[in-house]
Design a protein around this motif. Structure first.
Motif, PDB file in Angstrom:
ATOM      1  N   GLY A   1      48.712  21.013  33.309  1.00  0.00           N
ATOM      2  CA  GLY A   1      48.184  21.388  32.237  1.00  0.00           C
ATOM      3  C   GLY A   1      47.254  23.673  31.769  1.00  0.00           C
ATOM      4  N   ARG A   2      46.865  23.238  30.902  1.00  0.00           N
ATOM      5  CA  ARG A   2      46.785  25.350  30.945  1.00  0.00           C
ATOM      6  C   ARG A   2      45.398  25.764  32.100  1.00  0.00           C
ATOM      7  N   LEU A   3      45.606  27.058  32.591  1.00  0.00           N
ATOM      8  CA  LEU A   3      44.557  26.712  33.511  1.00  0.00           C
ATOM      9  C   LEU A   3      43.766  27.871  33.010  1.00  0.00           C
ATOM     10  N   VAL A   4      41.910  27.148  33.112  1.00  0.00           N
ATOM     11  CA  VAL A   4      41.375  27.633  32.144  1.00  0.00           C
ATOM     12  C   VAL A   4      40.768  28.156  33.415  1.00  0.00           C
ATOM     13  N   TYR A   5      39.563  29.599  33.181  1.00  0.00           N
ATOM     14  CA  TYR A   5      39.220  30.302  34.133  1.00  0.00           C
ATOM     15  C   TYR A   5      37.959  30.999  32.962  1.00  0.00           C
ATOM     16  N   ASP A   6      36.575  31.467  34.114  1.00  0.00           N
ATOM     17  CA  ASP A   6      35.211  32.085  33.412  1.00  0.00           C
ATOM     18  C   ASP A   6      35.950  33.084  33.606  1.00  0.00           C
ATOM     19  N   SER A   7      35.587  34.323  31.850  1.00  0.00           N
ATOM     20  CA  SER A   7      35.984  35.323  31.662  1.00  0.00           C
ATOM     21  C   SER A   7      34.483  36.379  32.211  1.00  0.00           C
ATOM     22  N   GLY A   8      33.446  35.329  31.955  1.00  0.00           N
ATOM     23  CA  GLY A   8      32.925  36.403  32.441  1.00  0.00           C
ATOM     24  C   GLY A   8      32.482  37.278  34.356  1.00  0.00           C
ATOM     25  N   LEU A   9      33.334  35.611  34.601  1.00  0.00           N
ATOM     26  CA  LEU A   9      33.810  35.886  36.365  1.00  0.00           C
ATOM     27  C   LEU A   9      34.126  37.538  36.153  1.00  0.00           C
ATOM     28  N   MET A  10      35.610  36.494  35.902  1.00  0.00           N
ATOM     29  CA  MET A  10      37.169  37.676  34.794  1.00  0.00           C
ATOM     30  C   MET A  10      36.507  39.498  35.936  1.00  0.00           C
ATOM     31  N   GLU A  11      34.952  39.081  33.969  1.00  0.00           N
ATOM     32  CA  GLU A  11      35.077  40.756  34.499  1.00  0.00           C
ATOM     33  C   GLU A  11      33.927  40.958  35.500  1.00  0.00           C
ATOM     34  N   SER A  12      32.866  40.368  35.787  1.00  0.00           N
ATOM     35  CA  SER A  12      31.967  40.928  36.492  1.00  0.00           C
ATOM     36  C   SER A  12      33.462  41.462  38.002  1.00  0.00           C
ATOM     37  N   GLN A  13      34.218  40.633  38.534  1.00  0.00           N
ATOM     38  CA  GLN A  13      34.701  40.657  39.372  1.00  0.00           C
ATOM     39  C   GLN A  13      35.686  41.992  39.545  1.00  0.00           C
ATOM     40  N   LEU A  14      36.086  42.667  37.871  1.00  0.00           N
ATOM     41  CA  LEU A  14      36.892  43.341  37.233  1.00  0.00           C
ATOM     42  C   LEU A  14      36.261  44.627  36.586  1.00  0.00           C
ATOM     43  N   ASP A  15      34.889  44.883  36.611  1.00  0.00           N
ATOM     44  CA  ASP A  15      33.891  46.080  36.545  1.00  0.00           C
ATOM     45  C   ASP A  15      33.953  47.275  37.134  1.00  0.00           C
ATOM     46  N   GLU A  16      34.925  47.500  38.759  1.00  0.00           N
ATOM     47  CA  GLU A  16      34.850  48.787  39.134  1.00  0.00           C
ATOM     48  C   GLU A  16      36.220  48.866  39.240  1.00  0.00           C
ATOM     49  N   PRO A  17      36.995  49.503  38.480  1.00  0.00           N
ATOM     50  CA  PRO A  17      38.673  49.414  38.307  1.00  0.00           C
ATOM     51  C   PRO A  17      38.610  51.735  39.279  1.00  0.00           C
ATOM     52  N   ASP A  18      39.809  50.725  40.047  1.00  0.00           N
ATOM     53  CA  ASP A  18      40.131  52.619  40.551  1.00  0.00           C
ATOM     54  C   ASP A  18      41.208  52.543  40.353  1.00  0.00           C
ATOM     55  N   LEU A  19      41.671  54.173  40.785  1.00  0.00           N
ATOM     56  CA  LEU A  19      42.679  55.165  40.358  1.00  0.00           C
ATOM     57  C   LEU A  19      44.457  54.456  39.976  1.00  0.00           C
ATOM     58  N   ARG A  20      44.644  53.354  41.050  1.00  0.00           N
ATOM     59  CA  ARG A  20      45.496  52.194  40.722  1.00  0.00           C
ATOM     60  C   ARG A  20      45.286  51.350  39.496  1.00  0.00           C
ATOM     61  N   SER A  21      43.858  51.016  39.326  1.00  0.00           N
ATOM     62  CA  SER A  21      43.954  49.991  38.067  1.00  0.00           C
ATOM     63  C   SER A  21      44.708  51.113  37.174  1.00  0.00           C
ATOM     64  N   TYR A  22      44.116  52.215  36.725  1.00  0.00           N
ATOM     65  CA  TYR A  22      44.617  53.214  35.895  1.00  0.00           C
ATOM     66  C   TYR A  22      45.863  53.587  35.623  1.00  0.00           C
ATOM     67  N   LEU A  23      46.539  53.728  36.746  1.00  0.00           N
ATOM     68  CA  LEU A  23      47.595  54.020  36.928  1.00  0.00           C
ATOM     69  C   LEU A  23      48.549  52.427  36.888  1.00  0.00           C
ATOM     70  N   GLY A  24      48.320  51.500  36.741  1.00  0.00           N
ATOM     71  CA  GLY A  24      48.313  50.413  36.981  1.00  0.00           C
ATOM     72  C   GLY A  24      48.699  50.004  35.015  1.00  0.00           C
ATOM     73  N   VAL A  25      47.788  50.187  34.305  1.00  0.00           N
ATOM     74  CA  VAL A  25      47.259  50.484  32.923  1.00  0.00           C
ATOM     75  C   VAL A  25      48.217  51.544  32.231  1.00  0.00           C
ATOM     76  N   ILE A  26      48.373  52.699  32.994  1.00  0.00           N
ATOM     77  CA  ILE A  26      49.533  53.333  32.052  1.00  0.00           C
ATOM     78  C   ILE A  26      50.915  53.047  31.550  1.00  0.00           C
ATOM     79  N   ALA A  27      51.209  52.228  33.367  1.00  0.00           N
ATOM     80  CA  ALA A  27      52.463  52.038  33.295  1.00  0.00           C
ATOM     81  C   ALA A  27      53.405  50.479  32.324  1.00  0.00           C
ATOM     82  N   ARG A  28      51.631  49.770  32.560  1.00  0.00           N
ATOM     83  CA  ARG A  28      52.142  49.296  31.663  1.00  0.00           C
ATOM     84  C   ARG A  28      52.679  49.624  30.521  1.00  0.00           C
ATOM     85  N   ARG A  29      51.703  49.711  29.922  1.00  0.00           N
ATOM     86  CA  ARG A  29      51.514  50.720  28.883  1.00  0.00           C
ATOM     87  C   ARG A  29      52.531  51.310  28.480  1.00  0.00           C
ATOM     88  N   ARG A  30      53.597  52.113  28.998  1.00  0.00           N
ATOM     89  CA  ARG A  30      54.282  53.354  29.203  1.00  0.00           C
ATOM     90  C   ARG A  30      55.483  53.321  27.849  1.00  0.00           C
TER      91      ARG A  30
END
Length: 300
Positions: A1-30
């Motif tokens: 079945g489909r995986l259902v998750y709470d977007s509010g919980l996800m945003e609260s856990q990812l609201d402090e991105p670090d340098l690694r996450s920034y570089l990951g964004v650039i790498a994914r969107r290179r």
């Protein structure tokens, strides 16, 4: 079945991105960053190579100075008088009368109306309160030879107009003083009587006027340049002032990288899909039991 998750919980856990996450964004969107950068580099190359090169030609003229014969005759060669003369001559150089005279004297390949494109600016001096007596004439054109000819005609026309004006002024003043001398001499001839004091006063005035006339005669002889001269002729430059290819390429590269990176972050911000099992575990709080690989029907 489909995986259902709470977007509010996800945003609260990812609201402090670090340098690694920034570089990951650039790498994914290179590819987005690279494509945007190439687009702006292409625009910079087009802006630099398509327009016809333009050249700036310059000439300098001296409008007045301490050795100006007119200023020497009339005693107007102190700092304040010279500054007023420099300001007045700068205004004349930019006047419509001066430009029309230069247009009449010009017979080159450019339009006579281009004489209004000649820029007139005083050369910067250490004393910002006074106007420089050295004025730069400049013009930007795709034809440097024709532009240099027009600027030189403009400068030479000014010198000739200044010379004629100074000569007329000196000649007029000379005539007025000669008439005044004749008047005093006539009065002296009719007052031949023993009034020594009056005679001495009139004689002193005549002597002073004669001295001034001597200075004016010298000024007329020295007024060949009117105190104005061409300091440097305009020459045709070898390199254009615009467009500037290195600057345009640098701007294209900077704006391309900046906009590409910004687009990558914007796209990543609105991407709410799950990228890894670690993200699933953080969002759901449940350990991962297994992964189902993506199946490509075209691959055996």
């Amino acid at each position: 079945g489909r995986l259902v998750y709470d977007s509010g919980l996800m945003e609260s856990q990812l609201d402090e991105p670090d340098l690694r996450s920034y570089l990951g964004v650039i790498a994914r969107r290179r590819w987005l960053v690279i494509f945007t950068t190439l687009v702006f580099l292409g625009i910079a190359v087009a802006v630099s190579l398509i327009p016809e090169p333009e050249y700036r030609v310059r000439a300098q003229v001296l409008t007045t100075g301490v050795n100006d014969p007119v200023s020497m005759v009339f005693g107007n060669n102190n700092a304040g008088d010279l500054n007023r003369q420099a300001t007045s001559q700068l205004a004349f150089l930019t006047s419509s009368r001066m430009r029309f005279k230069a247009a009449d004297a010009y017979n080159g390949s450019l339009s006579k109306g281009d004489v209004f494109k000649v820029s007139v600016q005083p050369v910067d001096t250490d004393d910002g309160a006074n106007t420089s007596s050295v004025v730069e004439l400049s013009m930007v054109s795709t034809d440097p030879v024709a532009a240099a000819t027009m600027v030189n005609v403009y400068a030479q026309t000014y010198v000739e107009l200044r010379e004629n004006a100074d000569r007329e002024r000196l000649t007029k003043t000379k005539g007025q003083l000669q008439a005044l001398v004749q008047q005093y001499e006539s009065q002296l001839a009719t007052l031949r009587q023993p009034i020594i004091d009056i005679a001495d006063q009139i004689a002193a005035q005549i002597t002073e006027i004669n001295q001034t006339l001597g200075g004016i005669n010298l000024g007329v002889e020295l007024a060949a340049g009117g105190g104005a001269e061409v300091l440097s002729d305009a020459g045709a430059p070898d390199t254009p002032v615009s467009p500037n290819l290195p600057l345009n390429l640098a701007l294209g590269l900077v704006f391309g990288l900046f906009l590409g990176t910004a687009l990558a972050f914007v796209r990543d911000y609105f991407d709410d899909s799950v990228k890894s099992k670690e993200m699933v575990e953080r969002v759901t709080g449940v350990s991962t039991l297994g992964l189902i690989p993506k199946h490509d029907p075209g691959v055996e």
